[in-house]
Write an enzyme that holds these catalytic residues in place. Structure first.
Site, PDB file in Angstrom:
ATOM      1  N   ASP A 140       0.829  -1.094  -0.048  1.00 45.31           N
ATOM      2  CA  ASP A 140       0.036   0.029  -0.011  1.00 45.31           C
ATOM      3  C   ASP A 140       1.082   1.281  -0.192  1.00 45.31           C
ATOM      4  OD1 ASP A 140      -3.124   0.001   0.715  1.00 45.31           O
ATOM      5  OD2 ASP A 140      -2.077   1.957   0.519  1.00 45.31           O
TER       6      ASP A 140
ATOM      7  N   THR B  44     -17.002  -3.455 -10.126  1.00 42.24           N
ATOM      8  CA  THR B  44     -18.082  -3.068  -9.485  1.00 42.24           C
ATOM      9  C   THR B  44     -19.453  -3.176 -10.587  1.00 42.24           C
ATOM     10  OG1 THR B  44     -19.116  -1.022  -9.135  1.00 42.24           O
ATOM     11  CG2 THR B  44     -17.255  -0.901 -10.479  1.00 42.24           C
TER      12      THR B  44
ATOM     13  N   SER C  15     -20.130   6.543 -14.289  1.00 37.09           N
ATOM     14  CA  SER C  15     -19.082   7.801 -14.026  1.00 37.09           C
ATOM     15  C   SER C  15     -17.618   7.371 -14.433  1.00 37.09           C
ATOM     16  CB  SER C  15     -18.854   7.635 -12.382  1.00 37.09           C
ATOM     17  OG  SER C  15     -18.241   6.796 -11.990  1.00 37.09           O
TER      18      SER C  15
ATOM     19  N   TYR D 139     -14.961   6.954 -12.822  1.00 34.76           N
ATOM     20  CA  TYR D 139     -14.445   6.002 -11.890  1.00 34.76           C
ATOM     21  C   TYR D 139     -15.112   4.531 -12.548  1.00 34.76           C
ATOM     22  CZ  TYR D 139     -15.027   2.591  -8.506  1.00 34.76           C
ATOM     23  OH  TYR D 139     -15.100   1.347  -7.772  1.00 34.76           O
ATOM     24  N   HIS D 140     -16.505   4.514 -12.531  1.00 30.41           N
ATOM     25  CA  HIS D 140     -16.814   3.477 -12.938  1.00 30.41           C
ATOM     26  C   HIS D 140     -16.333   2.743 -14.415  1.00 30.41           C
ATOM     27  CE1 HIS D 140     -19.910   4.291  -9.826  1.00 30.41           C
ATOM     28  NE2 HIS D 140     -19.622   2.912  -9.592  1.00 30.41           N
TER      29      HIS D 140
ATOM     30  N   LYS E 221     -13.150   1.040 -14.123  1.00 25.95           N
ATOM     31  CA  LYS E 221     -13.172  -0.297 -13.827  1.00 25.95           C
ATOM     32  C   LYS E 221     -13.636  -1.404 -15.175  1.00 25.95           C
ATOM     33  CE  LYS E 221     -12.867  -0.316  -9.347  1.00 25.95           C
ATOM     34  NZ  LYS E 221     -11.797  -1.449  -8.533  1.00 25.95           N
TER      35      LYS E 221
ATOM     36  N   GLN F  73     -18.902  -5.965  -7.542  1.00 31.25           N
ATOM     37  CA  GLN F  73     -19.333  -5.944  -6.169  1.00 31.25           C
ATOM     38  C   GLN F  73     -20.444  -4.832  -5.977  1.00 31.25           C
ATOM     39  OE1 GLN F  73     -17.200  -6.540  -2.184  1.00 31.25           O
ATOM     40  NE2 GLN F  73     -16.898  -4.596  -2.572  1.00 31.25           N
TER      41      GLN F  73
ATOM     42  N   TYR G 142     -30.173  11.433  -2.478  1.00 30.61           N
ATOM     43  CA  TYR G 142     -30.108  12.266  -3.835  1.00 30.61           C
ATOM     44  C   TYR G 142     -31.111  11.851  -4.602  1.00 30.61           C
ATOM     45  CZ  TYR G 142     -25.067  12.737  -2.408  1.00 30.61           C
ATOM     46  OH  TYR G 142     -23.793  12.829  -1.720  1.00 30.61           O
TER      47      TYR G 142
HETATM   48  N1  USQ Z   1     -26.362   8.423  -2.519  1.00 25.68           N
HETATM   49  C1  USQ Z   1     -27.457   9.027  -1.888  1.00 25.68           C
HETATM   50  N2  USQ Z   1     -26.807   9.764  -0.832  1.00 25.68           N
HETATM   51  C2  USQ Z   1     -25.712  10.049  -0.449  1.00 25.68           C
HETATM   52  C3  USQ Z   1     -24.597   8.960  -1.367  1.00 25.68           C
HETATM   53  C4  USQ Z   1     -25.022   8.259  -2.264  1.00 25.68           C
HETATM   54  O1  USQ Z   1     -28.427   9.012  -2.281  1.00 25.68           O
HETATM   55  O2  USQ Z   1     -25.234  10.533   0.576  1.00 25.68           O
HETATM   56  C5  USQ Z   1     -26.753   7.800  -3.716  1.00 25.68           C
HETATM   57  C6  USQ Z   1     -25.982   7.799  -5.146  1.00 25.68           C
HETATM   58  O3  USQ Z   1     -26.717   9.176  -5.943  1.00 25.68           O
HETATM   59  C7  USQ Z   1     -26.132   6.618  -5.780  1.00 25.68           C
HETATM   60  C8  USQ Z   1     -26.113   5.548  -4.735  1.00 25.68           C
HETATM   61  O4  USQ Z   1     -26.513   6.350  -3.315  1.00 25.68           O
HETATM   62  O5  USQ Z   1     -27.283   6.261  -6.455  1.00 25.68           O
HETATM   63  C9  USQ Z   1     -24.835   4.876  -4.562  1.00 25.68           C
HETATM   64  O6  USQ Z   1     -23.809   6.034  -4.242  1.00 25.68           O
HETATM   65  P1  USQ Z   1     -22.385   5.358  -3.258  1.00 25.68           P
HETATM   66  O7  USQ Z   1     -21.656   6.872  -3.222  1.00 25.68           O
HETATM   67  O8  USQ Z   1     -22.672   4.811  -2.151  1.00 25.68           O
HETATM   68  O9  USQ Z   1     -21.658   4.396  -4.238  1.00 25.68           O
HETATM   69  P2  USQ Z   1     -21.293   4.398  -5.798  1.00 25.68           P
HETATM   70  O10 USQ Z   1     -20.807   5.724  -6.147  1.00 25.68           O
HETATM   71  O11 USQ Z   1     -22.252   3.914  -6.544  1.00 25.68           O
HETATM   72  O12 USQ Z   1     -19.844   3.592  -5.668  1.00 25.68           O
HETATM   73  C10 USQ Z   1     -19.839   2.551  -4.616  1.00 25.68           C
HETATM   74  C11 USQ Z   1     -18.307   2.448  -4.168  1.00 25.68           C
HETATM   75  C12 USQ Z   1     -17.676   1.962  -5.497  1.00 25.68           C
HETATM   76  C13 USQ Z   1     -18.415   0.793  -5.832  1.00 25.68           C
HETATM   77  C14 USQ Z   1     -20.095   0.923  -6.017  1.00 25.68           C
HETATM   78  C15 USQ Z   1     -20.845  -0.363  -6.058  1.00 25.68           C
HETATM   79  O13 USQ Z   1     -17.578   3.678  -4.056  1.00 25.68           O
HETATM   80  O14 USQ Z   1     -16.276   1.556  -5.291  1.00 25.68           O
HETATM   81  O15 USQ Z   1     -18.059   0.355  -7.095  1.00 25.68           O
HETATM   82  O16 USQ Z   1     -20.411   1.295  -4.829  1.00 25.68           O
HETATM   83  S1  USQ Z   1     -22.141   0.146  -7.381  1.00 25.68           S
HETATM   84  O17 USQ Z   1     -22.944   1.256  -6.834  1.00 25.68           O
HETATM   85  O18 USQ Z   1     -23.003  -1.280  -7.211  1.00 25.68           O
HETATM   86  O19 USQ Z   1     -21.665   0.421  -8.610  1.00 25.68           O
END
Ligand code: USQ
Length: 395
Positions: free
Chosen positions: A31, A144, A179, A181-182, A185, A208, A255
């Site tokens: 790390d 992800t 995004s 970021y996504h 991946k 995940q 959100y």
């Molecule tokens: N969201 C809210 N309120 C918040 C934060 C987020 O409503 O305070 C919403 C976002 O708009 C989104 C969802 O919650 O619709 C998920 O957001 P998140 O920040 O919890 O997660 P995300 O950006 O999608 O990314 C996270 C991890 C990432 C992983 C992913 C899995 O940071 O590493 O890859 O979750 S997934 O979402 O299934 O792609």
């Protein structure tokens, strides 16, 4: 097995090091402490205090009775990666050494480029070092569920059968990330898929869902062994943020409509699944995709669950709908498969409400720590690139 964890100081990495050791594996890792620096850049810190790696390693030796070989450095340096693998000689490499934040990648051009180059470079370096040093080892790469996006179709595990103009093939399911970021991946997944074909590498790509929770109970309560838990707008994921918000009486920041759906899993289930993936490698040359989550939930379900769990502690919680800083579908179909891990033996740990109560109990003693950085809870990073804080009063 000898398991090398790239990104061993992070939320998942430090927990996985202990989970795999407890299952009898020999664990080592590398790390460069980037996660600590990114969260600091976001004006925040871990809600659960974490100690230095030196102290972590001492505590690890005391609890597990063995040394954890650790290499401090940047995975973007190929000689560093190759040397670490040469010295450790892994049977499996788990790649958690990427920048995991969609909002962080949306800040500006520097951050978008950083996230993509960091994530692609670290993956490339591990792939090439494995080819050179450990061609028979198994790569477990953390991807992800967000790689698939939210198509108006059921989502298979990586591949699907397509019939087109009278011919059939098994092809990768289209990726429609939401995004920068996504997308990093997705690009990483493509490279791993190609490398496994090219060099006969055994690879597992984990799609995940959103992980939440503090360290599993089996890890004990030595605070030096605790894993981090972030709550800032970029590195805190939704449920962890909601729990931190609840303990300081901050409104839960939902959100948009909150009708978005995602796959979720507790941290201890993520550990169980990653361990099962490591212990059950695919054959050489196979690129396997596993969708890793316990269940699909709507986001507003979580707001309700957290508010209810907080109520049991006498905490009154308000759910606040904010303008969505992201560009994402809010009303959509979402039915991803997740059968492969069950086939490998994954048994969900169960009661999500109990999990939330455990989390709140662990976070409450750190309420002042969270309150001290409560500015970091408010989102001001927007997918459009403008940086303007969503306005509402702090309590
Ligand atoms: N969201 C809210 N309120 C918040 C934060 C987020 O409503 O305070 C919403 C976002 O708009 C989104 C969802 O919650 O619709 C998920 O957001 P998140 O920040 O919890 O997660 P995300 O950006 O999608 O990314 C996270 C991890 C990432 C992983 C992913 C899995 O940071 O590493 O890859 O979750 S997934 O979402 O299934 O792609």
């Amino acid at each position: 097995m000898r398991v090398f964890i790239a990104g061993i100081d992070g939320y998942l990495g430090w927990t996985l090091a202990q989970a795999l050791t407890a299952r009898g594996h020999e664990v080592g890792g590398a790390d460069g402490y980037f996660r600590r620096k990114w969260v600091d850049e976001m004006g925040s810190w871990s809600a659960i205090p974490i100690v230095s790696m030196k102290e972590r390693l001492e505590a690890f030796r005391e609890r597990y009775g063995k040394r954890l070989p650790f290499w401090e450095g940047d995975l973007r340096s190929y000689p560093f990666v190759e040397q670490a693998l040469r010295e450790f000689r892994p049977d499996a490499v788990v790649h958690l050494g990427e920048c995991p934040s969609a909002p962080y990648s949306a800040i500006d051009v520097e951050h978008a480029v950083f996230v993509q180059t960091n994530n692609l470079t670290t993956t490339f370096h591990l792939l090439f070092a494995m080819k050179a040093i450990a061609p028979e080892a198994h790569l477990v790469k953390l991807g992800t569920m967000g790689e698939y996006g939210t198509p108006n179709l059921d989502i298979p595990e990586g591949f699907f059968e397509v019939e087109y103009r009278g011919r059939k093939d098994r092809l990768p399911f289209p990726r429609q990330a939401g995004s920068w970021y996504h997308w990093s991946k997705v690009h990483g997944s493509n490279n791993v898929m190609f490398a496994s074909k090219l060099w006969d590498l055994a690879a597992t790509d984990i799609m995940q869902g959103i992980v939440f929770g503090t360290h599993p109970a089996e890890m004990g309560d030595d605070p030096r062994l605790a894993t981090r838990l972030d709550f800032d707008q970029a590195f805190g994921t939704i449920v962890n943020r909601f729990c931190c918000q609840a303990v300081i009486g901050h409104p839960l920041t939902l959100y948009g409509s909150g009708t978005q759906q995602r796959g979720f899993l507790p941290l201890q289930d993520s550990m169980q699944c990653l361990a099962l993936a490591v212990e059950n490698p695919p054959k050489r040359g196979e690129y396997r995709v596993l969708n890793q989550f316990q269940q699909v939930y709507r986001l507003d379900d979580w707001a309700g669950k957290v508010a209810k769990a907080a109520d049991a502690f006498g905490l009154k919680t308000e759910i606040r709908h904010l303008d969505n800083p992201r560009k994402e579908q809010e009303e959509h179909h979402y039915r991803p498969d997740h059968d492969e891990l069950t086939r490998l033996g994954y048994r969900p740990s169960g009661d999500m409400d109990a999990e939330l109560r455990t989390m709140l109990a662990r976070l409450l003693p750190h309420a002042e720590r969270i309150r001290g950085k409560s500015e970091a809870l408010l989102p001001d990073i927007r997918w459009t690139g403008d940086r303007s804080r969503v306005s509402y009063r702090l309590p």
